[in-house]
Design a protein around this motif. Structure first.
Motif, PDB file in Angstrom:
ATOM      1  N   ILE A  69       0.916  -1.171  -0.052  1.00  0.00           N
ATOM      2  CA  ILE A  69      -0.169   0.026  -0.070  1.00  0.00           C
ATOM      3  C   ILE A  69       0.995   1.202   0.170  1.00  0.00           C
ATOM      4  CG2 ILE A  69      -1.667   1.323   1.433  1.00  0.00           C
ATOM      5  CD1 ILE A  69      -3.326  -1.033   0.981  1.00  0.00           C
ATOM      6  N   ASN A  70       1.113   1.672  -1.199  1.00  0.00           N
ATOM      7  CA  ASN A  70       2.030   3.006  -1.363  1.00  0.00           C
ATOM      8  C   ASN A  70       3.440   2.600  -0.668  1.00  0.00           C
ATOM      9  OD1 ASN A  70       0.086   4.449  -2.588  1.00  0.00           O
ATOM     10  ND2 ASN A  70      -0.508   5.124  -0.591  1.00  0.00           N
ATOM     11  N   SER A  71       4.085   1.454  -0.982  1.00  0.00           N
ATOM     12  CA  SER A  71       5.411   0.651  -0.568  1.00  0.00           C
ATOM     13  C   SER A  71       5.230   0.627   1.119  1.00  0.00           C
ATOM     14  CB  SER A  71       6.369   1.954  -0.793  1.00  0.00           C
ATOM     15  OG  SER A  71       6.493   1.909  -2.256  1.00  0.00           O
ATOM     16  N   ASN A  72       3.878   0.370   1.577  1.00  0.00           N
ATOM     17  CA  ASN A  72       3.889   0.154   2.994  1.00  0.00           C
ATOM     18  C   ASN A  72       3.099  -1.243   3.334  1.00  0.00           C
ATOM     19  OD1 ASN A  72       5.104   2.791   3.900  1.00  0.00           O
ATOM     20  ND2 ASN A  72       3.093   3.505   3.335  1.00  0.00           N
ATOM     21  N   PHE A  73       3.232  -1.507   4.476  1.00  0.00           N
ATOM     22  CA  PHE A  73       2.354  -2.770   4.945  1.00  0.00           C
ATOM     23  C   PHE A  73       1.263  -2.570   5.749  1.00  0.00           C
ATOM     24  CE2 PHE A  73       2.200  -6.091   8.087  1.00  0.00           C
ATOM     25  CZ  PHE A  73       1.826  -7.414   7.147  1.00  0.00           C
ATOM     26  N   ALA A  74       0.013  -2.781   5.554  1.00  0.00           N
ATOM     27  CA  ALA A  74      -1.148  -2.470   6.394  1.00  0.00           C
ATOM     28  C   ALA A  74      -1.693  -3.466   7.139  1.00  0.00           C
ATOM     29  CB  ALA A  74      -2.127  -1.761   5.552  1.00  0.00           C
ATOM     30  N   ILE A  75      -2.089  -3.378   8.325  1.00  0.00           N
ATOM     31  CA  ILE A  75      -2.692  -4.403   9.073  1.00  0.00           C
ATOM     32  C   ILE A  75      -4.209  -3.720   9.549  1.00  0.00           C
ATOM     33  CG2 ILE A  75      -2.711  -5.799  11.190  1.00  0.00           C
ATOM     34  CD1 ILE A  75       0.239  -5.564  11.357  1.00  0.00           C
ATOM     35  N   GLU A  77      -7.924  -4.524  11.345  1.00  0.00           N
ATOM     36  CA  GLU A  77      -8.448  -5.334  12.256  1.00  0.00           C
ATOM     37  C   GLU A  77      -9.664  -5.209  12.687  1.00  0.00           C
ATOM     38  OE1 GLU A  77      -6.701  -7.167  16.566  1.00  0.00           O
ATOM     39  OE2 GLU A  77      -6.815  -4.925  16.492  1.00  0.00           O
ATOM     40  N   LEU A  78     -10.739  -6.242  12.681  1.00  0.00           N
ATOM     41  CA  LEU A  78     -12.048  -6.065  13.052  1.00  0.00           C
ATOM     42  C   LEU A  78     -12.106  -6.778  14.722  1.00  0.00           C
ATOM     43  CD1 LEU A  78     -15.169  -5.605  12.901  1.00  0.00           C
ATOM     44  CD2 LEU A  78     -15.183  -7.864  11.858  1.00  0.00           C
ATOM     45  N   LEU A  79     -12.257  -6.030  15.656  1.00  0.00           N
ATOM     46  CA  LEU A  79     -12.347  -6.372  17.214  1.00  0.00           C
ATOM     47  C   LEU A  79     -13.523  -5.720  17.715  1.00  0.00           C
ATOM     48  CD1 LEU A  79     -11.088  -8.121  19.175  1.00  0.00           C
ATOM     49  CD2 LEU A  79      -9.814  -6.150  19.545  1.00  0.00           C
ATOM     50  N   HIS A  80     -14.318  -6.630  18.287  1.00  0.00           N
ATOM     51  CA  HIS A  80     -15.599  -6.048  18.909  1.00  0.00           C
ATOM     52  C   HIS A  80     -16.578  -5.045  18.013  1.00  0.00           C
ATOM     53  CE1 HIS A  80     -14.024  -7.771  22.592  1.00  0.00           C
ATOM     54  NE2 HIS A  80     -12.947  -6.698  22.439  1.00  0.00           N
ATOM     55  N   LYS A  81     -16.521  -5.615  16.762  1.00  0.00           N
ATOM     56  CA  LYS A  81     -17.440  -4.927  15.655  1.00  0.00           C
ATOM     57  C   LYS A  81     -16.751  -3.375  15.247  1.00  0.00           C
ATOM     58  CE  LYS A  81     -20.684  -5.765  13.772  1.00  0.00           C
ATOM     59  NZ  LYS A  81     -20.775  -6.394  12.331  1.00  0.00           N
ATOM     60  N   LYS A  82     -15.354  -3.190  15.663  1.00  0.00           N
ATOM     61  CA  LYS A  82     -15.000  -1.934  15.395  1.00  0.00           C
ATOM     62  C   LYS A  82     -13.702  -2.238  14.563  1.00  0.00           C
ATOM     63  CE  LYS A  82     -16.227   0.571  19.189  1.00  0.00           C
ATOM     64  NZ  LYS A  82     -16.181   1.202  20.790  1.00  0.00           N
ATOM     65  N   TRP A  83     -13.495  -1.518  13.315  1.00  0.00           N
ATOM     66  CA  TRP A  83     -12.343  -1.434  12.344  1.00  0.00           C
ATOM     67  C   TRP A  83     -11.096  -0.723  13.032  1.00  0.00           C
ATOM     68  CZ3 TRP A  83     -12.071  -5.309   8.839  1.00  0.00           C
ATOM     69  CH2 TRP A  83     -13.044  -6.009   8.450  1.00  0.00           C
ATOM     70  N   ARG A  84      -9.980  -1.029  12.941  1.00  0.00           N
ATOM     71  CA  ARG A  84      -8.747  -0.392  13.025  1.00  0.00           C
ATOM     72  C   ARG A  84      -7.640  -0.597  12.045  1.00  0.00           C
ATOM     73  NH1 ARG A  84     -10.504  -2.013  18.523  1.00  0.00           N
ATOM     74  NH2 ARG A  84     -11.216  -0.332  19.542  1.00  0.00           N
ATOM     75  N   LYS A  85      -6.952   0.254  11.696  1.00  0.00           N
ATOM     76  CA  LYS A  85      -6.112  -0.070  10.805  1.00  0.00           C
ATOM     77  C   LYS A  85      -4.883   0.779  10.870  1.00  0.00           C
ATOM     78  CE  LYS A  85      -5.538   0.586   5.786  1.00  0.00           C
ATOM     79  NZ  LYS A  85      -5.991   1.058   4.397  1.00  0.00           N
ATOM     80  N   CYS A  86      -3.716  -0.056  10.699  1.00  0.00           N
ATOM     81  CA  CYS A  86      -2.195   0.270  11.154  1.00  0.00           C
ATOM     82  C   CYS A  86      -1.409   0.208   9.904  1.00  0.00           C
ATOM     83  CB  CYS A  86      -1.791  -0.621  12.294  1.00  0.00           C
ATOM     84  SG  CYS A  86      -0.028  -0.142  12.617  1.00  0.00           S
ATOM     85  N   VAL A  87      -0.658   1.287   9.538  1.00  0.00           N
ATOM     86  CA  VAL A  87       0.085   1.223   8.220  1.00  0.00           C
ATOM     87  C   VAL A  87       1.515   1.404   8.916  1.00  0.00           C
ATOM     88  CG1 VAL A  87       0.617   2.250   6.082  1.00  0.00           C
ATOM     89  CG2 VAL A  87      -1.745   2.229   6.975  1.00  0.00           C
ATOM     90  N   LEU A  88       2.330   0.338   8.252  1.00  0.00           N
ATOM     91  CA  LEU A  88       3.871   0.389   8.791  1.00  0.00           C
ATOM     92  C   LEU A  88       4.564   0.756   7.712  1.00  0.00           C
ATOM     93  CD1 LEU A  88       3.241  -2.867  10.833  1.00  0.00           C
ATOM     94  CD2 LEU A  88       3.308  -0.558  11.743  1.00  0.00           C
ATOM     95  N   GLY A  89       5.601   1.506   7.708  1.00  0.00           N
ATOM     96  CA  GLY A  89       6.346   1.682   6.697  1.00  0.00           C
ATOM     97  C   GLY A  89       8.018   1.647   6.951  1.00  0.00           C
ATOM     98  N   ALA A  90       8.926   1.724   6.076  1.00  0.00           N
ATOM     99  CA  ALA A  90      10.321   1.683   6.349  1.00  0.00           C
ATOM    100  C   ALA A  90      10.682   2.927   6.567  1.00  0.00           C
ATOM    101  CB  ALA A  90      11.145   1.018   5.249  1.00  0.00           C
TER     102      ALA A  90
END
Length: 97
Positions: A69-75, A77-90
């Motif tokens: 994702i634009n040279s990044n890694f994304a995680i 997560e769906l937990l307790h009916k809520k979406w959360r996103k974490c984008v990790l890049g160098a």
């Protein structure tokens, strides 16, 4: 883009529903709770997340790993009916090397 989905369903009904949805999007089961797809785009992934959201409940857990994702890694997560996103890049220093 490569996408991997790891499921931890709260019940058999949601497990079957999520598996059916993933199979429709050409994901293949590579381990007991892990599905992978090598050819999905961001628009399809957005629709997939909405479909998954419609069949899950508070007790279902799910993680989506995406690269690149634009040279990044994304995680995502769906937990307790809520979406959360974490984008990790160098870091910039790593990118220059």
């Amino acid at each position: 883009m490569f996408v991997s989905v790891v499921l931890d369903p709260g019940g058999m009904d949601s497990a079957k529903a999520m598996a059916t949805i993933l199979a429709r999007y050409s994901f293949r089961k590579v381990q007991r709770a892990c599905w992978e797809c090598m050819n999905i785009n961001e628009a399809q992934l957005a629709v997939l997340k909405r479909e998954i959201d419609s069949v899950t409940d508070y007790y279902d857990k799910l993680r989506i790993y995406q690269f690149p994702i634009n040279s990044n890694f994304a995680i995502t997560e769906l937990l307790h009916k809520k979406w959360r996103k974490c984008v990790l890049g160098a870091s910039e220093q790593t990118k220059k090397e």
